[in-house]
Design an enzyme around this catalytic site. Structure first.
Site, PDB file in Angstrom:
ATOM      1  N   CYS A   2      -0.179  -0.104  -4.585  1.00  0.00           N
ATOM      2  CA  CYS A   2      -0.298   0.837  -5.451  1.00  0.00           C
ATOM      3  C   CYS A   2       0.349   2.135  -5.052  1.00  0.00           C
ATOM      4  O   CYS A   2      -0.532   2.486  -4.154  1.00  0.00           O
ATOM      5  CB  CYS A   2      -1.445   0.719  -6.096  1.00  0.00           C
ATOM      6  SG  CYS A   2      -1.837   1.803  -7.351  1.00  0.00           S
ATOM      7  N   GLU A 111       4.588   0.000 -10.909  1.00  0.00           N
ATOM      8  CA  GLU A 111       5.349  -0.649  -9.920  1.00  0.00           C
ATOM      9  C   GLU A 111       6.652  -0.871 -10.053  1.00  0.00           C
ATOM     10  O   GLU A 111       7.171  -0.958 -11.105  1.00  0.00           O
ATOM     11  CB  GLU A 111       4.261  -2.118 -10.050  1.00  0.00           C
ATOM     12  CG  GLU A 111       4.703  -2.855  -8.719  1.00  0.00           C
ATOM     13  CD  GLU A 111       4.213  -2.042  -7.448  1.00  0.00           C
ATOM     14  OE1 GLU A 111       5.244  -1.533  -6.857  1.00  0.00           O
ATOM     15  OE2 GLU A 111       3.166  -2.020  -7.085  1.00  0.00           O
TER      16      GLU A 111
END
Length: 260
Positions: A2, A111
């Site tokens: 992340c 992402e």
């Protein structure tokens, strides 16, 4: 992993979700990046049994954990994420995993699908039901050689679930509200006692929305970076025209907050 996320809820909404009494005002943040301040919640000292105030505290920490034993930060990598499978044993995270487990509120995260080893299509990944989500976090206070202290933190990750695996093989660990107290209880819960919480989110929890490459640039901090991108034809690059340098937009720089 992340490496970017967002927190666009109001301070009151965030405080209610986390179960803290109050949170200092902050702006909506659409593109939170490494080394910037992030909000974390920890369990504080136990309150008087008769008090109706929460024992949880909300603090700002620098995103990028620095273990207390580091001598020179210039020779140490930026620890944005902690792998949940090994955090309890790793020297960098062992103390925080035992004593300073935290919650990181977020509206979602970004992402990128890797293409040929390069960063490809970007996705805005948010709870399918809307609202906020809490990532498992770790906090560490680093004492600099000059004597000043800095709170730092990392987001824990786990294997991606079926909703995310086609984009990336890792995702943040989600702690559900019913498990907040157990995760934050570092006095009564050893790392082994909360290991069952370090699992992928259930299928259907997140939805992934393709977005443009505006999110790639930290200076782009407005809501437009979360707009759905629709390619005009198969194979089109997910690109939009970035904001011109020098034109300050709401949310740039100071609106991203500062610890320094």
């Amino acid at each position: 992993m992340c490496g970017r996320f967002a927190l666009t809820a109001t301070p009151d909404q965030t405080a209610t979700f986390l179960g803290v009494d109050e949170i200092e005002p902050f702006p909506a943040r659409y593109n939170i990046a490494p080394t910037q301040p992030v909000l974390m919640t920890l369990a504080g000292a136990p309150r008087d049994p008769g008090s109706n105030r929460s024992d949880r505290t909300a603090v700002l920490v620098r995103w990028g954990l620095i273990p207390a034993w580091v001598k020179d930060t210039r020779d140490f990598p930026l620890l944005l994420n902690a792998r949940s499978e090994s955090a309890a044993e790793k020297a960098s995270f062992r103390a925080a995993m035992r004593h300073r487990r935290a919650l990181v509120p977020a509206s979602g995260f970004y992402e990128w699908r890797q293409t040929g080893g390069r960063k490809g299509q970007a996705y805005w990944i948010r709870p399918a039901h809307g609202g906020l989500v809490a990532f498992a976090g770790l906090m560490e206070t680093y004492a600099e050689p000059g004597g000043s202290e800095m709170d730092t933190g990392a987001i824990m990750t786990t294997a991606a679930n079926t909703d995310i695996a086609h984009i990336h093989d890792r995702m943040p660990v989600v702690i559900h509200p019913g498990d907040f107290s157990r995760w934050l209880d570092c006095r009564g819960q050893e790392p082994r006692d909360v290991a069952d919480l370090l699992r992928p989110a259930e299928p259907g929890f997140f939805e992934a929305i393709p977005v443009s490459d505006l999110v790639n640039k930290v200076a782009n901090t407005g809501p437009e970076i979360q707009e759905r991108f629709v390619a005009s034809s198969e194979g089109d690059a997910p690109q939009q025209k970035a904001a011109k340098p020098g034109r300050k937009k709401p949310g740039d720089d100071t609106d991203q907050m500062s610890l320094f």
